[in-house]
Design an enzyme around this catalytic site. Structure first.
Site, PDB file in Angstrom:
ATOM      1  N   ALA A  63      41.825  67.000  36.582  1.00 15.94           N
ATOM      2  CA  ALA A  63      41.052  67.137  37.807  1.00 15.94           C
ATOM      3  C   ALA A  63      39.763  67.884  37.466  1.00 15.94           C
ATOM      4  O   ALA A  63      39.717  68.648  36.494  1.00 15.94           O
ATOM      5  CB  ALA A  63      41.864  67.916  38.832  1.00 15.94           C
ATOM      6  N   GLY A 108      45.677  66.824  35.270  1.00 14.03           N
ATOM      7  CA  GLY A 108      45.902  65.675  36.147  1.00 14.03           C
ATOM      8  C   GLY A 108      45.925  64.350  35.395  1.00 14.03           C
ATOM      9  O   GLY A 108      46.560  63.394  35.851  1.00 14.03           O
ATOM     10  N   GLU A 111      49.311  63.988  34.109  1.00 10.56           N
ATOM     11  CA  GLU A 111      50.197  63.779  35.260  1.00 10.56           C
ATOM     12  C   GLU A 111      50.149  62.329  35.754  1.00 10.56           C
ATOM     13  O   GLU A 111      51.177  61.762  36.120  1.00 10.56           O
ATOM     14  CB  GLU A 111      49.796  64.750  36.378  1.00 10.56           C
ATOM     15  N   GLU A 131      46.817  73.744  32.795  1.00 11.45           N
ATOM     16  CA  GLU A 131      46.472  74.433  34.058  1.00 11.45           C
ATOM     17  C   GLU A 131      46.723  75.929  34.001  1.00 11.45           C
ATOM     18  O   GLU A 131      46.005  76.712  34.621  1.00 11.45           O
ATOM     19  CB  GLU A 131      47.260  73.826  35.232  1.00 11.45           C
TER      20      GLU A 131
HETATM   21  N1  CAA Z   1      36.616  69.047  34.820  1.00 11.77           N
HETATM   22  C1  CAA Z   1      35.273  69.048  34.867  1.00 11.77           C
HETATM   23  N2  CAA Z   1      34.507  68.762  33.792  1.00 11.77           N
HETATM   24  C2  CAA Z   1      35.143  68.468  32.632  1.00 11.77           C
HETATM   25  C3  CAA Z   1      36.540  68.460  32.520  1.00 11.77           C
HETATM   26  C4  CAA Z   1      37.289  68.769  33.689  1.00 11.77           C
HETATM   27  N3  CAA Z   1      38.634  68.726  33.702  1.00 11.77           N
HETATM   28  N4  CAA Z   1      36.862  68.162  31.245  1.00 11.77           N
HETATM   29  C5  CAA Z   1      35.697  67.988  30.589  1.00 11.77           C
HETATM   30  N5  CAA Z   1      34.655  68.167  31.423  1.00 11.77           N
HETATM   31  C6  CAA Z   1      33.225  68.086  31.118  1.00 11.77           C
HETATM   32  C7  CAA Z   1      32.748  69.337  30.375  1.00 11.77           C
HETATM   33  O1  CAA Z   1      32.508  70.392  31.292  1.00 11.77           O
HETATM   34  C8  CAA Z   1      31.495  68.811  29.720  1.00 11.77           C
HETATM   35  O2  CAA Z   1      30.471  68.762  30.695  1.00 11.77           O
HETATM   36  P1  CAA Z   1      28.977  69.283  30.334  1.00 11.77           P
HETATM   37  O3  CAA Z   1      28.506  68.308  29.285  1.00 11.77           O
HETATM   38  O4  CAA Z   1      28.274  69.163  31.630  1.00 11.77           O
HETATM   39  O5  CAA Z   1      29.145  70.679  29.811  1.00 11.77           O
HETATM   40  C9  CAA Z   1      31.858  67.373  29.376  1.00 11.77           C
HETATM   41  O6  CAA Z   1      32.986  67.045  30.186  1.00 11.77           O
HETATM   42  C10 CAA Z   1      32.277  67.191  27.926  1.00 11.77           C
HETATM   43  O7  CAA Z   1      33.342  68.115  27.655  1.00 11.77           O
HETATM   44  P2  CAA Z   1      33.309  69.162  26.437  1.00 11.77           P
HETATM   45  O8  CAA Z   1      31.898  69.485  26.048  1.00 11.77           O
HETATM   46  O9  CAA Z   1      34.202  70.317  26.806  1.00 11.77           O
HETATM   47  O10 CAA Z   1      33.987  68.263  25.290  1.00 11.77           O
HETATM   48  P3  CAA Z   1      34.891  68.747  24.092  1.00 11.77           P
HETATM   49  O11 CAA Z   1      35.090  67.544  23.238  1.00 11.77           O
HETATM   50  O12 CAA Z   1      34.377  69.974  23.474  1.00 11.77           O
HETATM   51  O13 CAA Z   1      36.311  69.128  24.762  1.00 11.77           O
HETATM   52  C11 CAA Z   1      38.164  68.825  26.262  1.00 11.77           C
HETATM   53  C12 CAA Z   1      37.054  68.158  25.438  1.00 11.77           C
HETATM   54  C13 CAA Z   1      39.208  69.467  25.298  1.00 11.77           C
HETATM   55  C14 CAA Z   1      38.831  67.734  27.077  1.00 11.77           C
HETATM   56  C15 CAA Z   1      37.568  69.930  27.158  1.00 11.77           C
HETATM   57  O14 CAA Z   1      36.498  69.362  27.905  1.00 11.77           O
HETATM   58  C16 CAA Z   1      38.548  70.529  28.110  1.00 11.77           C
HETATM   59  O15 CAA Z   1      39.324  71.393  27.749  1.00 11.77           O
HETATM   60  N6  CAA Z   1      38.503  70.083  29.402  1.00 11.77           N
HETATM   61  C17 CAA Z   1      39.331  70.636  30.423  1.00 11.77           C
HETATM   62  C18 CAA Z   1      40.756  70.149  30.329  1.00 11.77           C
HETATM   63  C19 CAA Z   1      41.592  70.758  31.422  1.00 11.77           C
HETATM   64  O16 CAA Z   1      41.783  71.955  31.512  1.00 11.77           O
HETATM   65  N7  CAA Z   1      42.172  69.898  32.282  1.00 11.77           N
HETATM   66  C20 CAA Z   1      43.014  70.330  33.373  1.00 11.77           C
HETATM   67  C21 CAA Z   1      42.208  70.450  34.623  1.00 11.77           C
HETATM   68  S1  CAA Z   1      43.125  71.224  35.925  1.00 11.77           S
HETATM   69  C22 CAA Z   1      44.013  69.972  36.660  1.00 11.77           C
HETATM   70  O17 CAA Z   1      43.989  68.840  36.244  1.00 11.77           O
HETATM   71  C23 CAA Z   1      44.784  70.404  37.847  1.00 11.77           C
HETATM   72  C24 CAA Z   1      45.801  69.462  38.340  1.00 11.77           C
HETATM   73  O18 CAA Z   1      46.947  69.508  37.956  1.00 11.77           O
HETATM   74  C25 CAA Z   1      45.481  68.473  39.326  1.00 11.77           C
END
Ligand code: CAA
Length: 257
Positions: A63, A108, A111, A131
């Site tokens: 998400a 998500g 999930e 999360e």
């Molecule tokens: N939400 C919003 N933006 C996200 C995102 C997310 N879940 N995942 C990646 N992005 C965005 C980054 O912010 C970045 O944007 P900018 O270029 O504007 O900075 C872009 O995507 C590229 O990402 P990275 O530069 O971080 O790429 P990376 O290769 O270094 O890392 C990654 C990739 C490991 C997937 C890392 O982006 C990451 O850890 N993302 C978050 C993953 C996460 O925590 N997901 C769970 C979300 S909570 C949830 O889903 C709740 C639920 O149960 C419903």
């Protein structure tokens, strides 16, 4: 388009198209995904539904965290319900659903993959429920579906530590059904779609419903329900055709009636 739908014979390939954000789902993409899945659930021409992400890095990285940052409790409730609606459609629509996991499937994203009936992963996939690192818990059904798909102990480990696993470990743990080279994922997925579209859509729908019974209710009542679904298929032409084809040593031609 927020969400692309491509037809390939009897399969509908649904692609989350937001590669600049690792296909993270914001409201626009999550609502569009729910709407496309609801349409495909009713669409008899879509015999199998595939969920995947655009680009080579991510399936769905969860998400949208930036959107969630300022949510209050009631908004978070609605956001959770939206994700749950997508998961429920994938889990219960009367046709097979496949997650083609082409990279990060986190939060998500993991999930929604878990809500699909089958999961194929490319060797570069990484899956997890991070999360806990954001001070929340999996809110789109992952806490429950991960435990049901793998084991309670493994689910607790991933949910409580936020540890990500690679494709090989995901396969080892039963989190995915198969792993292939990234360049082969599309063809492997379409091959599986072809195998499924060759089967009776009625039998697939009832078989999915029967297996899903194990997710709920009382065991004795579920066995009785399975017996009813089994018997109902004997009113179909597909059952006659499938058994006749076996006896006549030929391939069946199913017509979905
Ligand atoms: N939400 C919003 N933006 C996200 C995102 C997310 N879940 N995942 C990646 N992005 C965005 C980054 O912010 C970045 O944007 P900018 O270029 O504007 O900075 C872009 O995507 C590229 O990402 P990275 O530069 O971080 O790429 P990376 O290769 O270094 O890392 C990654 C990739 C490991 C997937 C890392 O982006 C990451 O850890 N993302 C978050 C993953 C996460 O925590 N997901 C769970 C979300 S909570 C949830 O889903 C709740 C639920 O149960 C419903």
């Amino acid at each position: 388009m927020a969400i692309d739908v491509e037809r390939n014979d009897g399969a509908a390939v649904v692609t989350v198209n937001r590669p600049e954000a690792m296909n993270a789902l914001d409201v626009e993409h999550a609502e569009a995904l729910r709407d496309r899945l609801a349409e495909l659930a009713q669409d008899a021409d879509a015999r199998v539904v595939v969920l995947t992400g655009a680009g080579e890095k991510a399936f769905i990285a969860g998400a949208d965290i930036k959107y969630m940052q300022s949510l209050g409790v009631l908004e978070a409730r609605r956001w959770g319900e939206l994700g749950h609606a997508c998961g429920e459609l994938l889990e219960t629509m009367p046709k097979p659903t496949i997650a083609a996991i082409n990279g990060f499937a986190l939060g998500g994203g993991c999930e929604l993959a878990l809500a699909c009936d089958l999961r194929l992963a490319s060797a570069n996939a990484r899956l997890g429920q991070p999360e806990i690192n954001l001070g929340i818990l999996p809110g789109w059904g992952g806490s429950l579906r991960l435990a049901r798909t793998t084991t309670l102990g493994f689910a607790k480990e991933l949910v409580l530590t936020g540890r990500q696993v690679d494709a090989a470990e995901a396969l080892d743990r039963g989190l995915v059904n198969a792993v292939c080279e990234p360049g082969d994922l599309r063809e492997r997925t379409l091959e599986l779609c072809r195998a499924l579209t060759a089967k009776s859509p009625l039998a697939l729908a009832y078989a999915k419903e029967a297996v899903n019974l194990s997710l709920q209710g009382e065991h004795g009542a579920n066995l009785a329900a399975e017996a009813r679904l089994f018997a109902m298929l004997f009113a179909s032409e597909d059952q006659q055709e499938g058994m006749a084809a076996f006896a006549e040593k030929r391939q069946p031609e199913f017509r979905g009636r």
